[in-house]
Structure formats: structure tokens, C-alpha cells
Design an enzyme around this catalytic site. Structure first.
Site, short mmCIF file in Angstrom:
data_model
loop_
_atom_site.label_atom_id
_atom_site.label_comp_id
_atom_site.label_asym_id
_atom_site.label_seq_id
_atom_site.Cartn_x
_atom_site.Cartn_y
_atom_site.Cartn_z
N HIS A 308 7.83 -13.68 -26.00
CA HIS A 308 7.89 -15.15 -25.94
C HIS A 308 6.70 -15.65 -25.13
CE1 HIS A 308 9.42 -19.21 -25.32
NE2 HIS A 308 10.17 -18.96 -26.37
N ASP A 366 16.05 -15.31 -31.10
CA ASP A 366 16.21 -14.96 -32.51
C ASP A 366 16.67 -13.53 -32.74
OD1 ASP A 366 15.49 -17.45 -33.57
OD2 ASP A 366 13.38 -17.03 -33.20
#
Ligand code: CMC
Length: 432
Positions: A308, A366
Site C-alpha cells: 500500500h 483487498d
């Protein structure tokens, strides 16, 4: 009054400037570089916005090193445990949690805006049966600007409110229409006696020929996933909505731009990609081979659902969803889930791997969400649409914040030009 400054000195010109340093309520200070072009004749260079605050915002705060996510100051863990998606939507839009009558009024307004214009519904017949639902949703959301002219004056606060309720109410209906079109089944109209997620599941799975009962476990799971996906400060799709909206474009176009930006596998498209990757890996024995591919810079393979831009620690949403997987799979009678088992082993192995440790790559939101969507019988191609439904609340909140700011200007980045310098046009017969 702000007194902090950051000293910038240009040895070439001898010019020194004290750039104002601005402090938020939490988080690192930012240097206001607004005057450097005037004072020093330079721009700044930050191609992927890695270190640039593009706006001031009061909506969502992330501490990526500590793995903290706050909506309007409230930890996402508390909201996930105690709140509902409708309450979180109100919070993000208005800045405060609603009292009972405010929540009731909001929920009633959302449920009264769920139907879409019948002509808009006919758009779906123009799509090929195997069109990706994100393509349909992006196109139909953009087309809403051709239908709802009565609420498109962006300078009118009442119009902005009607727009925000309309899009939040109608995006599940549009998503369900895309799903039904892909299935070749008739569209199921919204039911305003159901809550937001139950209505969505009903529109997805009911058929005219037999009764359908929404499983409350499924509706609750969806509500929780929607809370976790509702906002994430200036991510790529939200920044896209802000940039498109900063031109004064109608808000449906701005949200449609956000849907398109979300689709990419580096962003919301990762939930679909994770499931495909897990199926491709197939078994625990193959994990080392795929981890080696993820580390190989000559391969295009990445560990989807890992890494991320902001989190250099566990994404707090991933932790909640992983716990939720155990409970939801158990309650739905699908505790024996080979893909979930594989995902758990993959996480365990990757988190001990030097490559992932050194780069602080952790599972993101996710990584596990697709396991739950699959357990709810939502097809893989619809996963990113689910993300878009929840994130619409965040996009709208940011759009409202931006449009309501009297200092708003069109977003217009600059560039470092590295192309040819001035040259004369050459006639075609003189070119080599
Ligand atoms: N697998 C393998 N290597 C990775 C991965 C990954 N998933 N993510 C980052 N890296 C490596 C990257 O190659 C780079 O290595 P090096 O320093 O040797 O060049 C290093 O880690 C830093 O990564 P980066 O590419 O500079 O990070 P970024 O901030 O530009 O990209 C990201 C962030 C999320 C796009 C990226 O981590 C990624 O592509 N992850 C997989 C896709 C994914 O799961 N996306 C969902 C993000 S969360 C939800 C959302 O935003 O919608």
C-alpha cells in the site's frame, strides 16, 4: 496563528524564503510551497504524489506506520463493531454521527431515491452480455447527468444534497442492473422496505418466479464490508473525483471518473485480481514459486492484495476482514474454504519473507474481501463494483467538501518538460 516556517535558499540566485509550515490536527506538518515559483522560479516534482498533500480535508485520517484509520476522528474498528453503513455514510457526509431522527430522515431519503429512470434502465440492453460490470456502471453513472437536471447546480447546497442522496441510493440499483444484464435475468426493482444492503442483495439474487429471502448474515457481512470501504482519504479514485469536479463538471461525471479510476488492479480492481491469483496459485506447494515471481523485477506478477502507498504496517481493514472471514464462512456453512486457507498460508509465508519485510508489504483491504464476496455468491467481476458502491459515499463526501470550500480552484498540475526544444516544421519531402 501559524508561525512555523521552512527555510528555502537558492544558492544560484541568493534568494531565501521562509515557506509557511501548516499543521493539521494530527499527522505530519506540510510545507506550503505556493510561493516558490514566484520567489525561486522553480516548480516541485512529485510524479505519483508520494509526498504531496493535494488538499486540506477534515474527513478521513490515516497513520500508515501505525496502521490507524479514522473516519471523522472515529477509529474504523469501533465503527465496524458498533455502527452501520448508513450511519457511517451520514458521518462521512456531515462530519458528526446522527441522532435517531437525523438517521431516520437520512435512511428514509436514501430509500426514496432508489429507483432509476426507466430510460436509463434501457441503456443496459445496449451492452454486450459479457461486458465488464465496471464498464456498465461507469457509463450509466456518467449518463445520469442526462437525466437529473433538477439537481445539477453545483453552487446550490440543496441541489448538492439531492445529488448526494440520489447517487448513494441509485448506485446499488445500477450495479444490480449490470449484474442482471450479465446473467440474462430480468431486472428486479428496489424494495424500500428493506435496509440498504438487504435491498441490494434482493435486487441481485431475487427472480420473478419464486420468493427470495435475504439472508441476514449476508446483509450484515455486506454492511460491514461497506463500512470498511467507505472512504480512504486522497486515494487515486477520490483524487480523480476531486480533479474532475474541480473543473465545475457535473457531479455524476465526476463520480463516473472515480468509478473508472477505481477499476485498475493497483486500486479497487485488486479484489478481483486476488481471487484470480489464488486460483492460479492453486495449492500451498506452489506458493514459493509465485512469491519468487512477485519478487522478480523482470516479471509482471505482483502479489495482489499486498502493499500500500500509505500503510507500512497492517492495513487495519484487512485485519477486520480476515476475522470476519472466519465468522461469515462459519455462519454461511462454508467454513471449509480452500481459497481462504491458501490466502492465510500465503500471508503467513510472505510476512516472513525478507523481500516483503524489507519493503513493509502487508495484506491490504483487498486481500480477503473477495473471499467473503464469493461466499455471498457475488461473481468475481462484480467485486470492484461492490467497492465502488461503498466508496461512492467517500467520493461524494470529498466532492461536497471541495465544492463547499470558497477557495476551490481548478486542479491543474504542472510538469517537467523533457521533449524536443523549439524547431521548425519540415516539409514531408525533406524528412528522412
Ligand atoms: N508484490 C510484489 N512487490 C511489491 C508489491 C506487491 N504486491 N507491492 C509493492 N511491491 C514492491 C515494489 O516493486 C517496490 O519494490 P522496489 O523498492 O524493489 O522497487 C516496493 O515494493 C515499493 O512499492 P511501490 O510500487 O513503490 O509502492 P506504491 O506505493 O507505488 O504502490 C500498490 C502501492 C498498492 C499499487 C502496490 O503495492 C501494488 O501494486 N500492490 C498490489 C495491488 C493491490 O493490492 N492494490 C490494492 C491497494 S489497497 C486498496 C486500494 O487502494 O484500492
Amino acid at each position: 496563528m501559524n508561525t512555523k516556517t521552512f527555510e528555502l535558499s537558492n544558492p544560484a540566485t541568493g534568494v531565501k524564503t521562509g515557506l509557511p509550515v501548516r499543521s493539521g490536527t494530527i499527522g505530519p506538518d506540510v510545507i506550503d510551497i505556493g510561493s516558490i515559483t514566484k520567489d525561486h522560479g522553480v516548480f516541485t516534482f512529485d510524479p505519483a504524489f508520494g509526498v504531496t498533500a493535494s488538499c486540506e480535508s477534515k474527513i478521513t485520517y490515516i497513520d500508515g506506520d501505525k496502521g490507524i484509520l479514522l473516519y471523522r476522528g472515529y477509529p474504523v474498528e469501533q465503527l465496524a463493531a458498533k455502527s452501520s453503513f448508513m450511519e457511517v455514510a451520514y458521518l462521512l457526509l456531515h462530519g458528526e454521527l446522527p441522532n435517531e431522527s437525523q438517521l431516520q430522515g437520512f435512511v428514509t431519503s436514501i430509500s426514496r431515491h432508489t429507483m432509476i429512470n426507466e430510460s436509463l434502465l434501457r441503456f443496459f440492453n445496449g451492452f454486450h452480455h459479457n461486458a465488464h460490470p465496471m464498464a456498465m456502471v461507469s457509463a450509466v453513472v456518467g449518463s445520469m447527468s442526462a437525466f437529473y437536471h433538477d439537481s445539477m447546480d453545483i453552487n446550490n447546497p440543496r441541489h448538492r444534497e439531492i445529488f448526494s442522496h440520489r447517487i448513494i441510493a441509485k448506485i446499488p440499483t445500477i450495479a444490480a442492473a449490470a449484474h442482471k444484464h450479465a446473467q440474462g435475468q430480468p431486472f428486479i426493482y428496489p424494495r424500500n422496505d428493506l435496509d440498504y444492503c438487504s435491498n441490494m442483495l434482493n435486487m441481485f439474487f431475487a427472480v420473478p418466479c419464486e420468493p427470495y429471502r435475504v439472508d441476514p448474515v449476508a446483509a450484515q457481512a455486506l454492511d460491514l464490508l461497506f463500512i470498511l470501504h467507505a472512504d480512504h482519504e486522497q486515494n487515486a479514485s477520490t483524487s480523480t473525483v476531486r480533479l474532475a469536479g474541480s473543473t465545475g463538471a457535473n457531479p455524476y461525471s465526476a463520480i463516473s471518473a472515480g468509478v473508472s479510476a477505481l477499476w485498475g488492479p493497483a486500486h479497487g480492481g485488486a479484489n478481483e485480481a486476488v481471487l484470480s491469483m489464488l486460483e492460479q496459485i492453486g495449492s500451498v506447494d506452489n506458493i514459493p514459486k509465485y512469491l519468487a515471481m512477485a519478487k522478480d523485477k523482470n516479471s509482471h506478477f505482483k502479489l495482489m492484495g499486498f502493499g500500500h502507498r500509505v500503510y507500512k504496517n497492517f492495513d487495519p481493514r484487512a485485519k477486520i476482514i480476515r476475522e470476519m472471514c472466519y465468522k461469515v464462512l462459519e455462519k454461511l456453512g462454508r467454513a471449509d474454504n480452500p481459497l481462504f486457507e491458501l490466502a492465510l498460508r500465503l500471508e503467513e509465508i510472505a510476512l516472513k519473507d525478507e523481500y516483503f519485510v524489507a519493503r513493509k508489504l502487508y495484506p491490504n483491504v483487498d486481500f480477503y474481501s473477495g473471499i467473503i464476496y464469493s461466499a455471498l455468491n457475488i461473481p468475481r467481476s462484480m467485486f470492484t463494483v461492490m467497492f465502488a458502491i461503498a466508496r461512492t459515499v467517500g467520493w461524494v463526501s470529498h466532492w461536497l467538501e471541495m465544492i463547499g470550500d470558497p477557495s476551490m480552484r481548478i486542479g491543474r498540475p504542472r510538469q517537467l518538460y523533457t521533449g524536443p526544444t523549439l524547431r521548425d516544421y519540415t516539409a514531408i519531402d525533406k524528412r528522412g
